[in-house]
Design an enzyme around this catalytic site. Structure first.
Site, PDB file in Angstrom:
ATOM      1  N   GLY A 157       0.634  -1.234  -0.077  1.00 18.27           N
ATOM      2  CA  GLY A 157      -0.063  -0.234  -0.083  1.00 18.27           C
ATOM      3  C   GLY A 157       0.742   1.179  -0.178  1.00 18.27           C
ATOM      4  O   GLY A 157       0.686   2.156  -0.860  1.00 18.27           O
ATOM      5  N   TYR A 158       1.995   1.147   0.996  1.00 19.56           N
ATOM      6  CA  TYR A 158       2.861   2.256   0.819  1.00 19.56           C
ATOM      7  C   TYR A 158       3.574   2.550  -0.402  1.00 19.56           C
ATOM      8  O   TYR A 158       3.493   3.665  -1.124  1.00 19.56           O
ATOM      9  CB  TYR A 158       3.825   2.067   1.981  1.00 19.56           C
ATOM     10  CG  TYR A 158       4.678   3.277   2.114  1.00 19.56           C
ATOM     11  CD1 TYR A 158       4.496   4.346   2.837  1.00 19.56           C
ATOM     12  CD2 TYR A 158       6.012   3.385   1.639  1.00 19.56           C
ATOM     13  CE1 TYR A 158       5.251   5.633   3.198  1.00 19.56           C
ATOM     14  CE2 TYR A 158       6.891   4.358   1.851  1.00 19.56           C
ATOM     15  CZ  TYR A 158       6.619   5.407   2.466  1.00 19.56           C
ATOM     16  OH  TYR A 158       7.610   6.486   2.719  1.00 19.56           O
ATOM     17  N   ALA A 159       3.990   1.518  -1.083  1.00 23.21           N
ATOM     18  CA  ALA A 159       4.723   1.545  -2.358  1.00 23.21           C
ATOM     19  C   ALA A 159       3.665   2.145  -3.342  1.00 23.21           C
ATOM     20  O   ALA A 159       4.187   3.084  -4.345  1.00 23.21           O
ATOM     21  CB  ALA A 159       5.325   0.355  -2.616  1.00 23.21           C
ATOM     22  N   SER A 161       1.019   4.063  -2.805  1.00 22.11           N
ATOM     23  CA  SER A 161       0.924   5.460  -2.783  1.00 22.11           C
ATOM     24  C   SER A 161       2.063   6.255  -3.016  1.00 22.11           C
ATOM     25  O   SER A 161       1.655   7.488  -3.879  1.00 22.11           O
ATOM     26  CB  SER A 161       0.511   5.544  -1.264  1.00 22.11           C
ATOM     27  OG  SER A 161       1.644   5.570  -0.281  1.00 22.11           O
TER      28      SER A 161
END
Length: 253
Positions: A157-159, A161
């Site tokens: 999810g972080y990647a 975003s």
């Protein structure tokens, strides 16, 4: 002599109660800017960042907002616009990271990270940016990431975003460069903050990371004062859609 002077400017810095955002706010204040500071945990009075900014003779306006909640975002924007005539500099720094392998990464992790790291930043940029366009001037700086360019491990999810933030920077810059508004980004490498505590506490991962950094050390929040003040100043007037790496040489390895 080249000198950065942000006197008379008002900078809105998200996620500035600690870490990189706190140091960015302090760096902008050192250059002469007054600061609107916002985070989910920002106290109304007495925060360390507010004390440090005010000790420099600058004003600090504290706000709280939950960037995972769209209503909270719009309430914050409305309040800022009512209480301040204009925002000259927008630093989109607030973010979160939630770790779990992709096969076990729950919807709740994905949704929260995307809301905070991407949705909120788009809304803030659109709402404050439209007024910058009307004035014909403004500086917007996003905090990107190494994972704007790489995939990472256990943080899908972080990647996603941060990869999207890289494209968003370019999308805004393409439309607004000719209207006097600069939109750029800063991509931190491995920095000694809360977000990397798990990695720094893992001897194997920490040694692997340090072994690849040409500078031979983890970055520190202080490393961001220069880059953010530069991109927020008139020295960066001809820089649009650029992501400045502050990574100790990681991406050049």
């Amino acid at each position: 002599m080249i000198q950065i002077d942000l006197s008379g400017k008002l900078a809105l810095v998200t996620g500035c109660n600690r870490g990189i955002g706190k140091t960015m706010a302090e760096g902008l204040a050192e250059a002469g800017a007054d600061i609107i500071g916002v985070s989910g945990s920002m106290p109304e009075k007495g925060s360390e960042v507010s004390k440090n900014v005010e000790a420099l003779g600058r004003k600090f306006y504290a706000y709280q907002a939950d960037f995972a909640d769209r209503e909270s975002i719009y309430t914050f924007i409305e309040k800022v616009k009512k209480e301040h005539s204009q925002v000259d500099i927008l630093i989109n720094n607030a973010g979160t990271i939630l770790r779990a392998p992709a096969a076990e990464h729950p919807d709740e992790f994905w949704d929260k990270v995307i809301k905070i790291n991407l949705d909120a930043q788009f809304i803030l940029t659109r709402e404050f940016g439209k007024e910058m366009i009307e004035r014909g001037s403004g500086k917007i700086v996003f905090t990107a990431s190494l994972l704007t360019f790489q995939g990472g491990i256990n943080v899908p999810g972080y990647a996603a975003s941060k990869g999207a933030i890289g494209s968003l920077i370019k999308a805004f810059a393409n439309e607004w460069a000719g209207k006097g508004v600069n939109v750029n980004g800063i991509a931190p490498g491995y920095i000694a903050t809360d977000n990397t505590e798990a990695l720094r506490n893992d001897p194997e991962r920490s040694a692997s990371i340090l072994g690849r950094i040409p500078a031979g050390r983890w970055g520190e929040p202080e490393d961001f004062k220069g880059p953010v003040t530069f991109l927020s100043s008139s020295l960066a007037d001809y820089i649009h859609g650029t992501i400045l790496m502050v990574d100790g040489g990681w991406m050049g390895r």
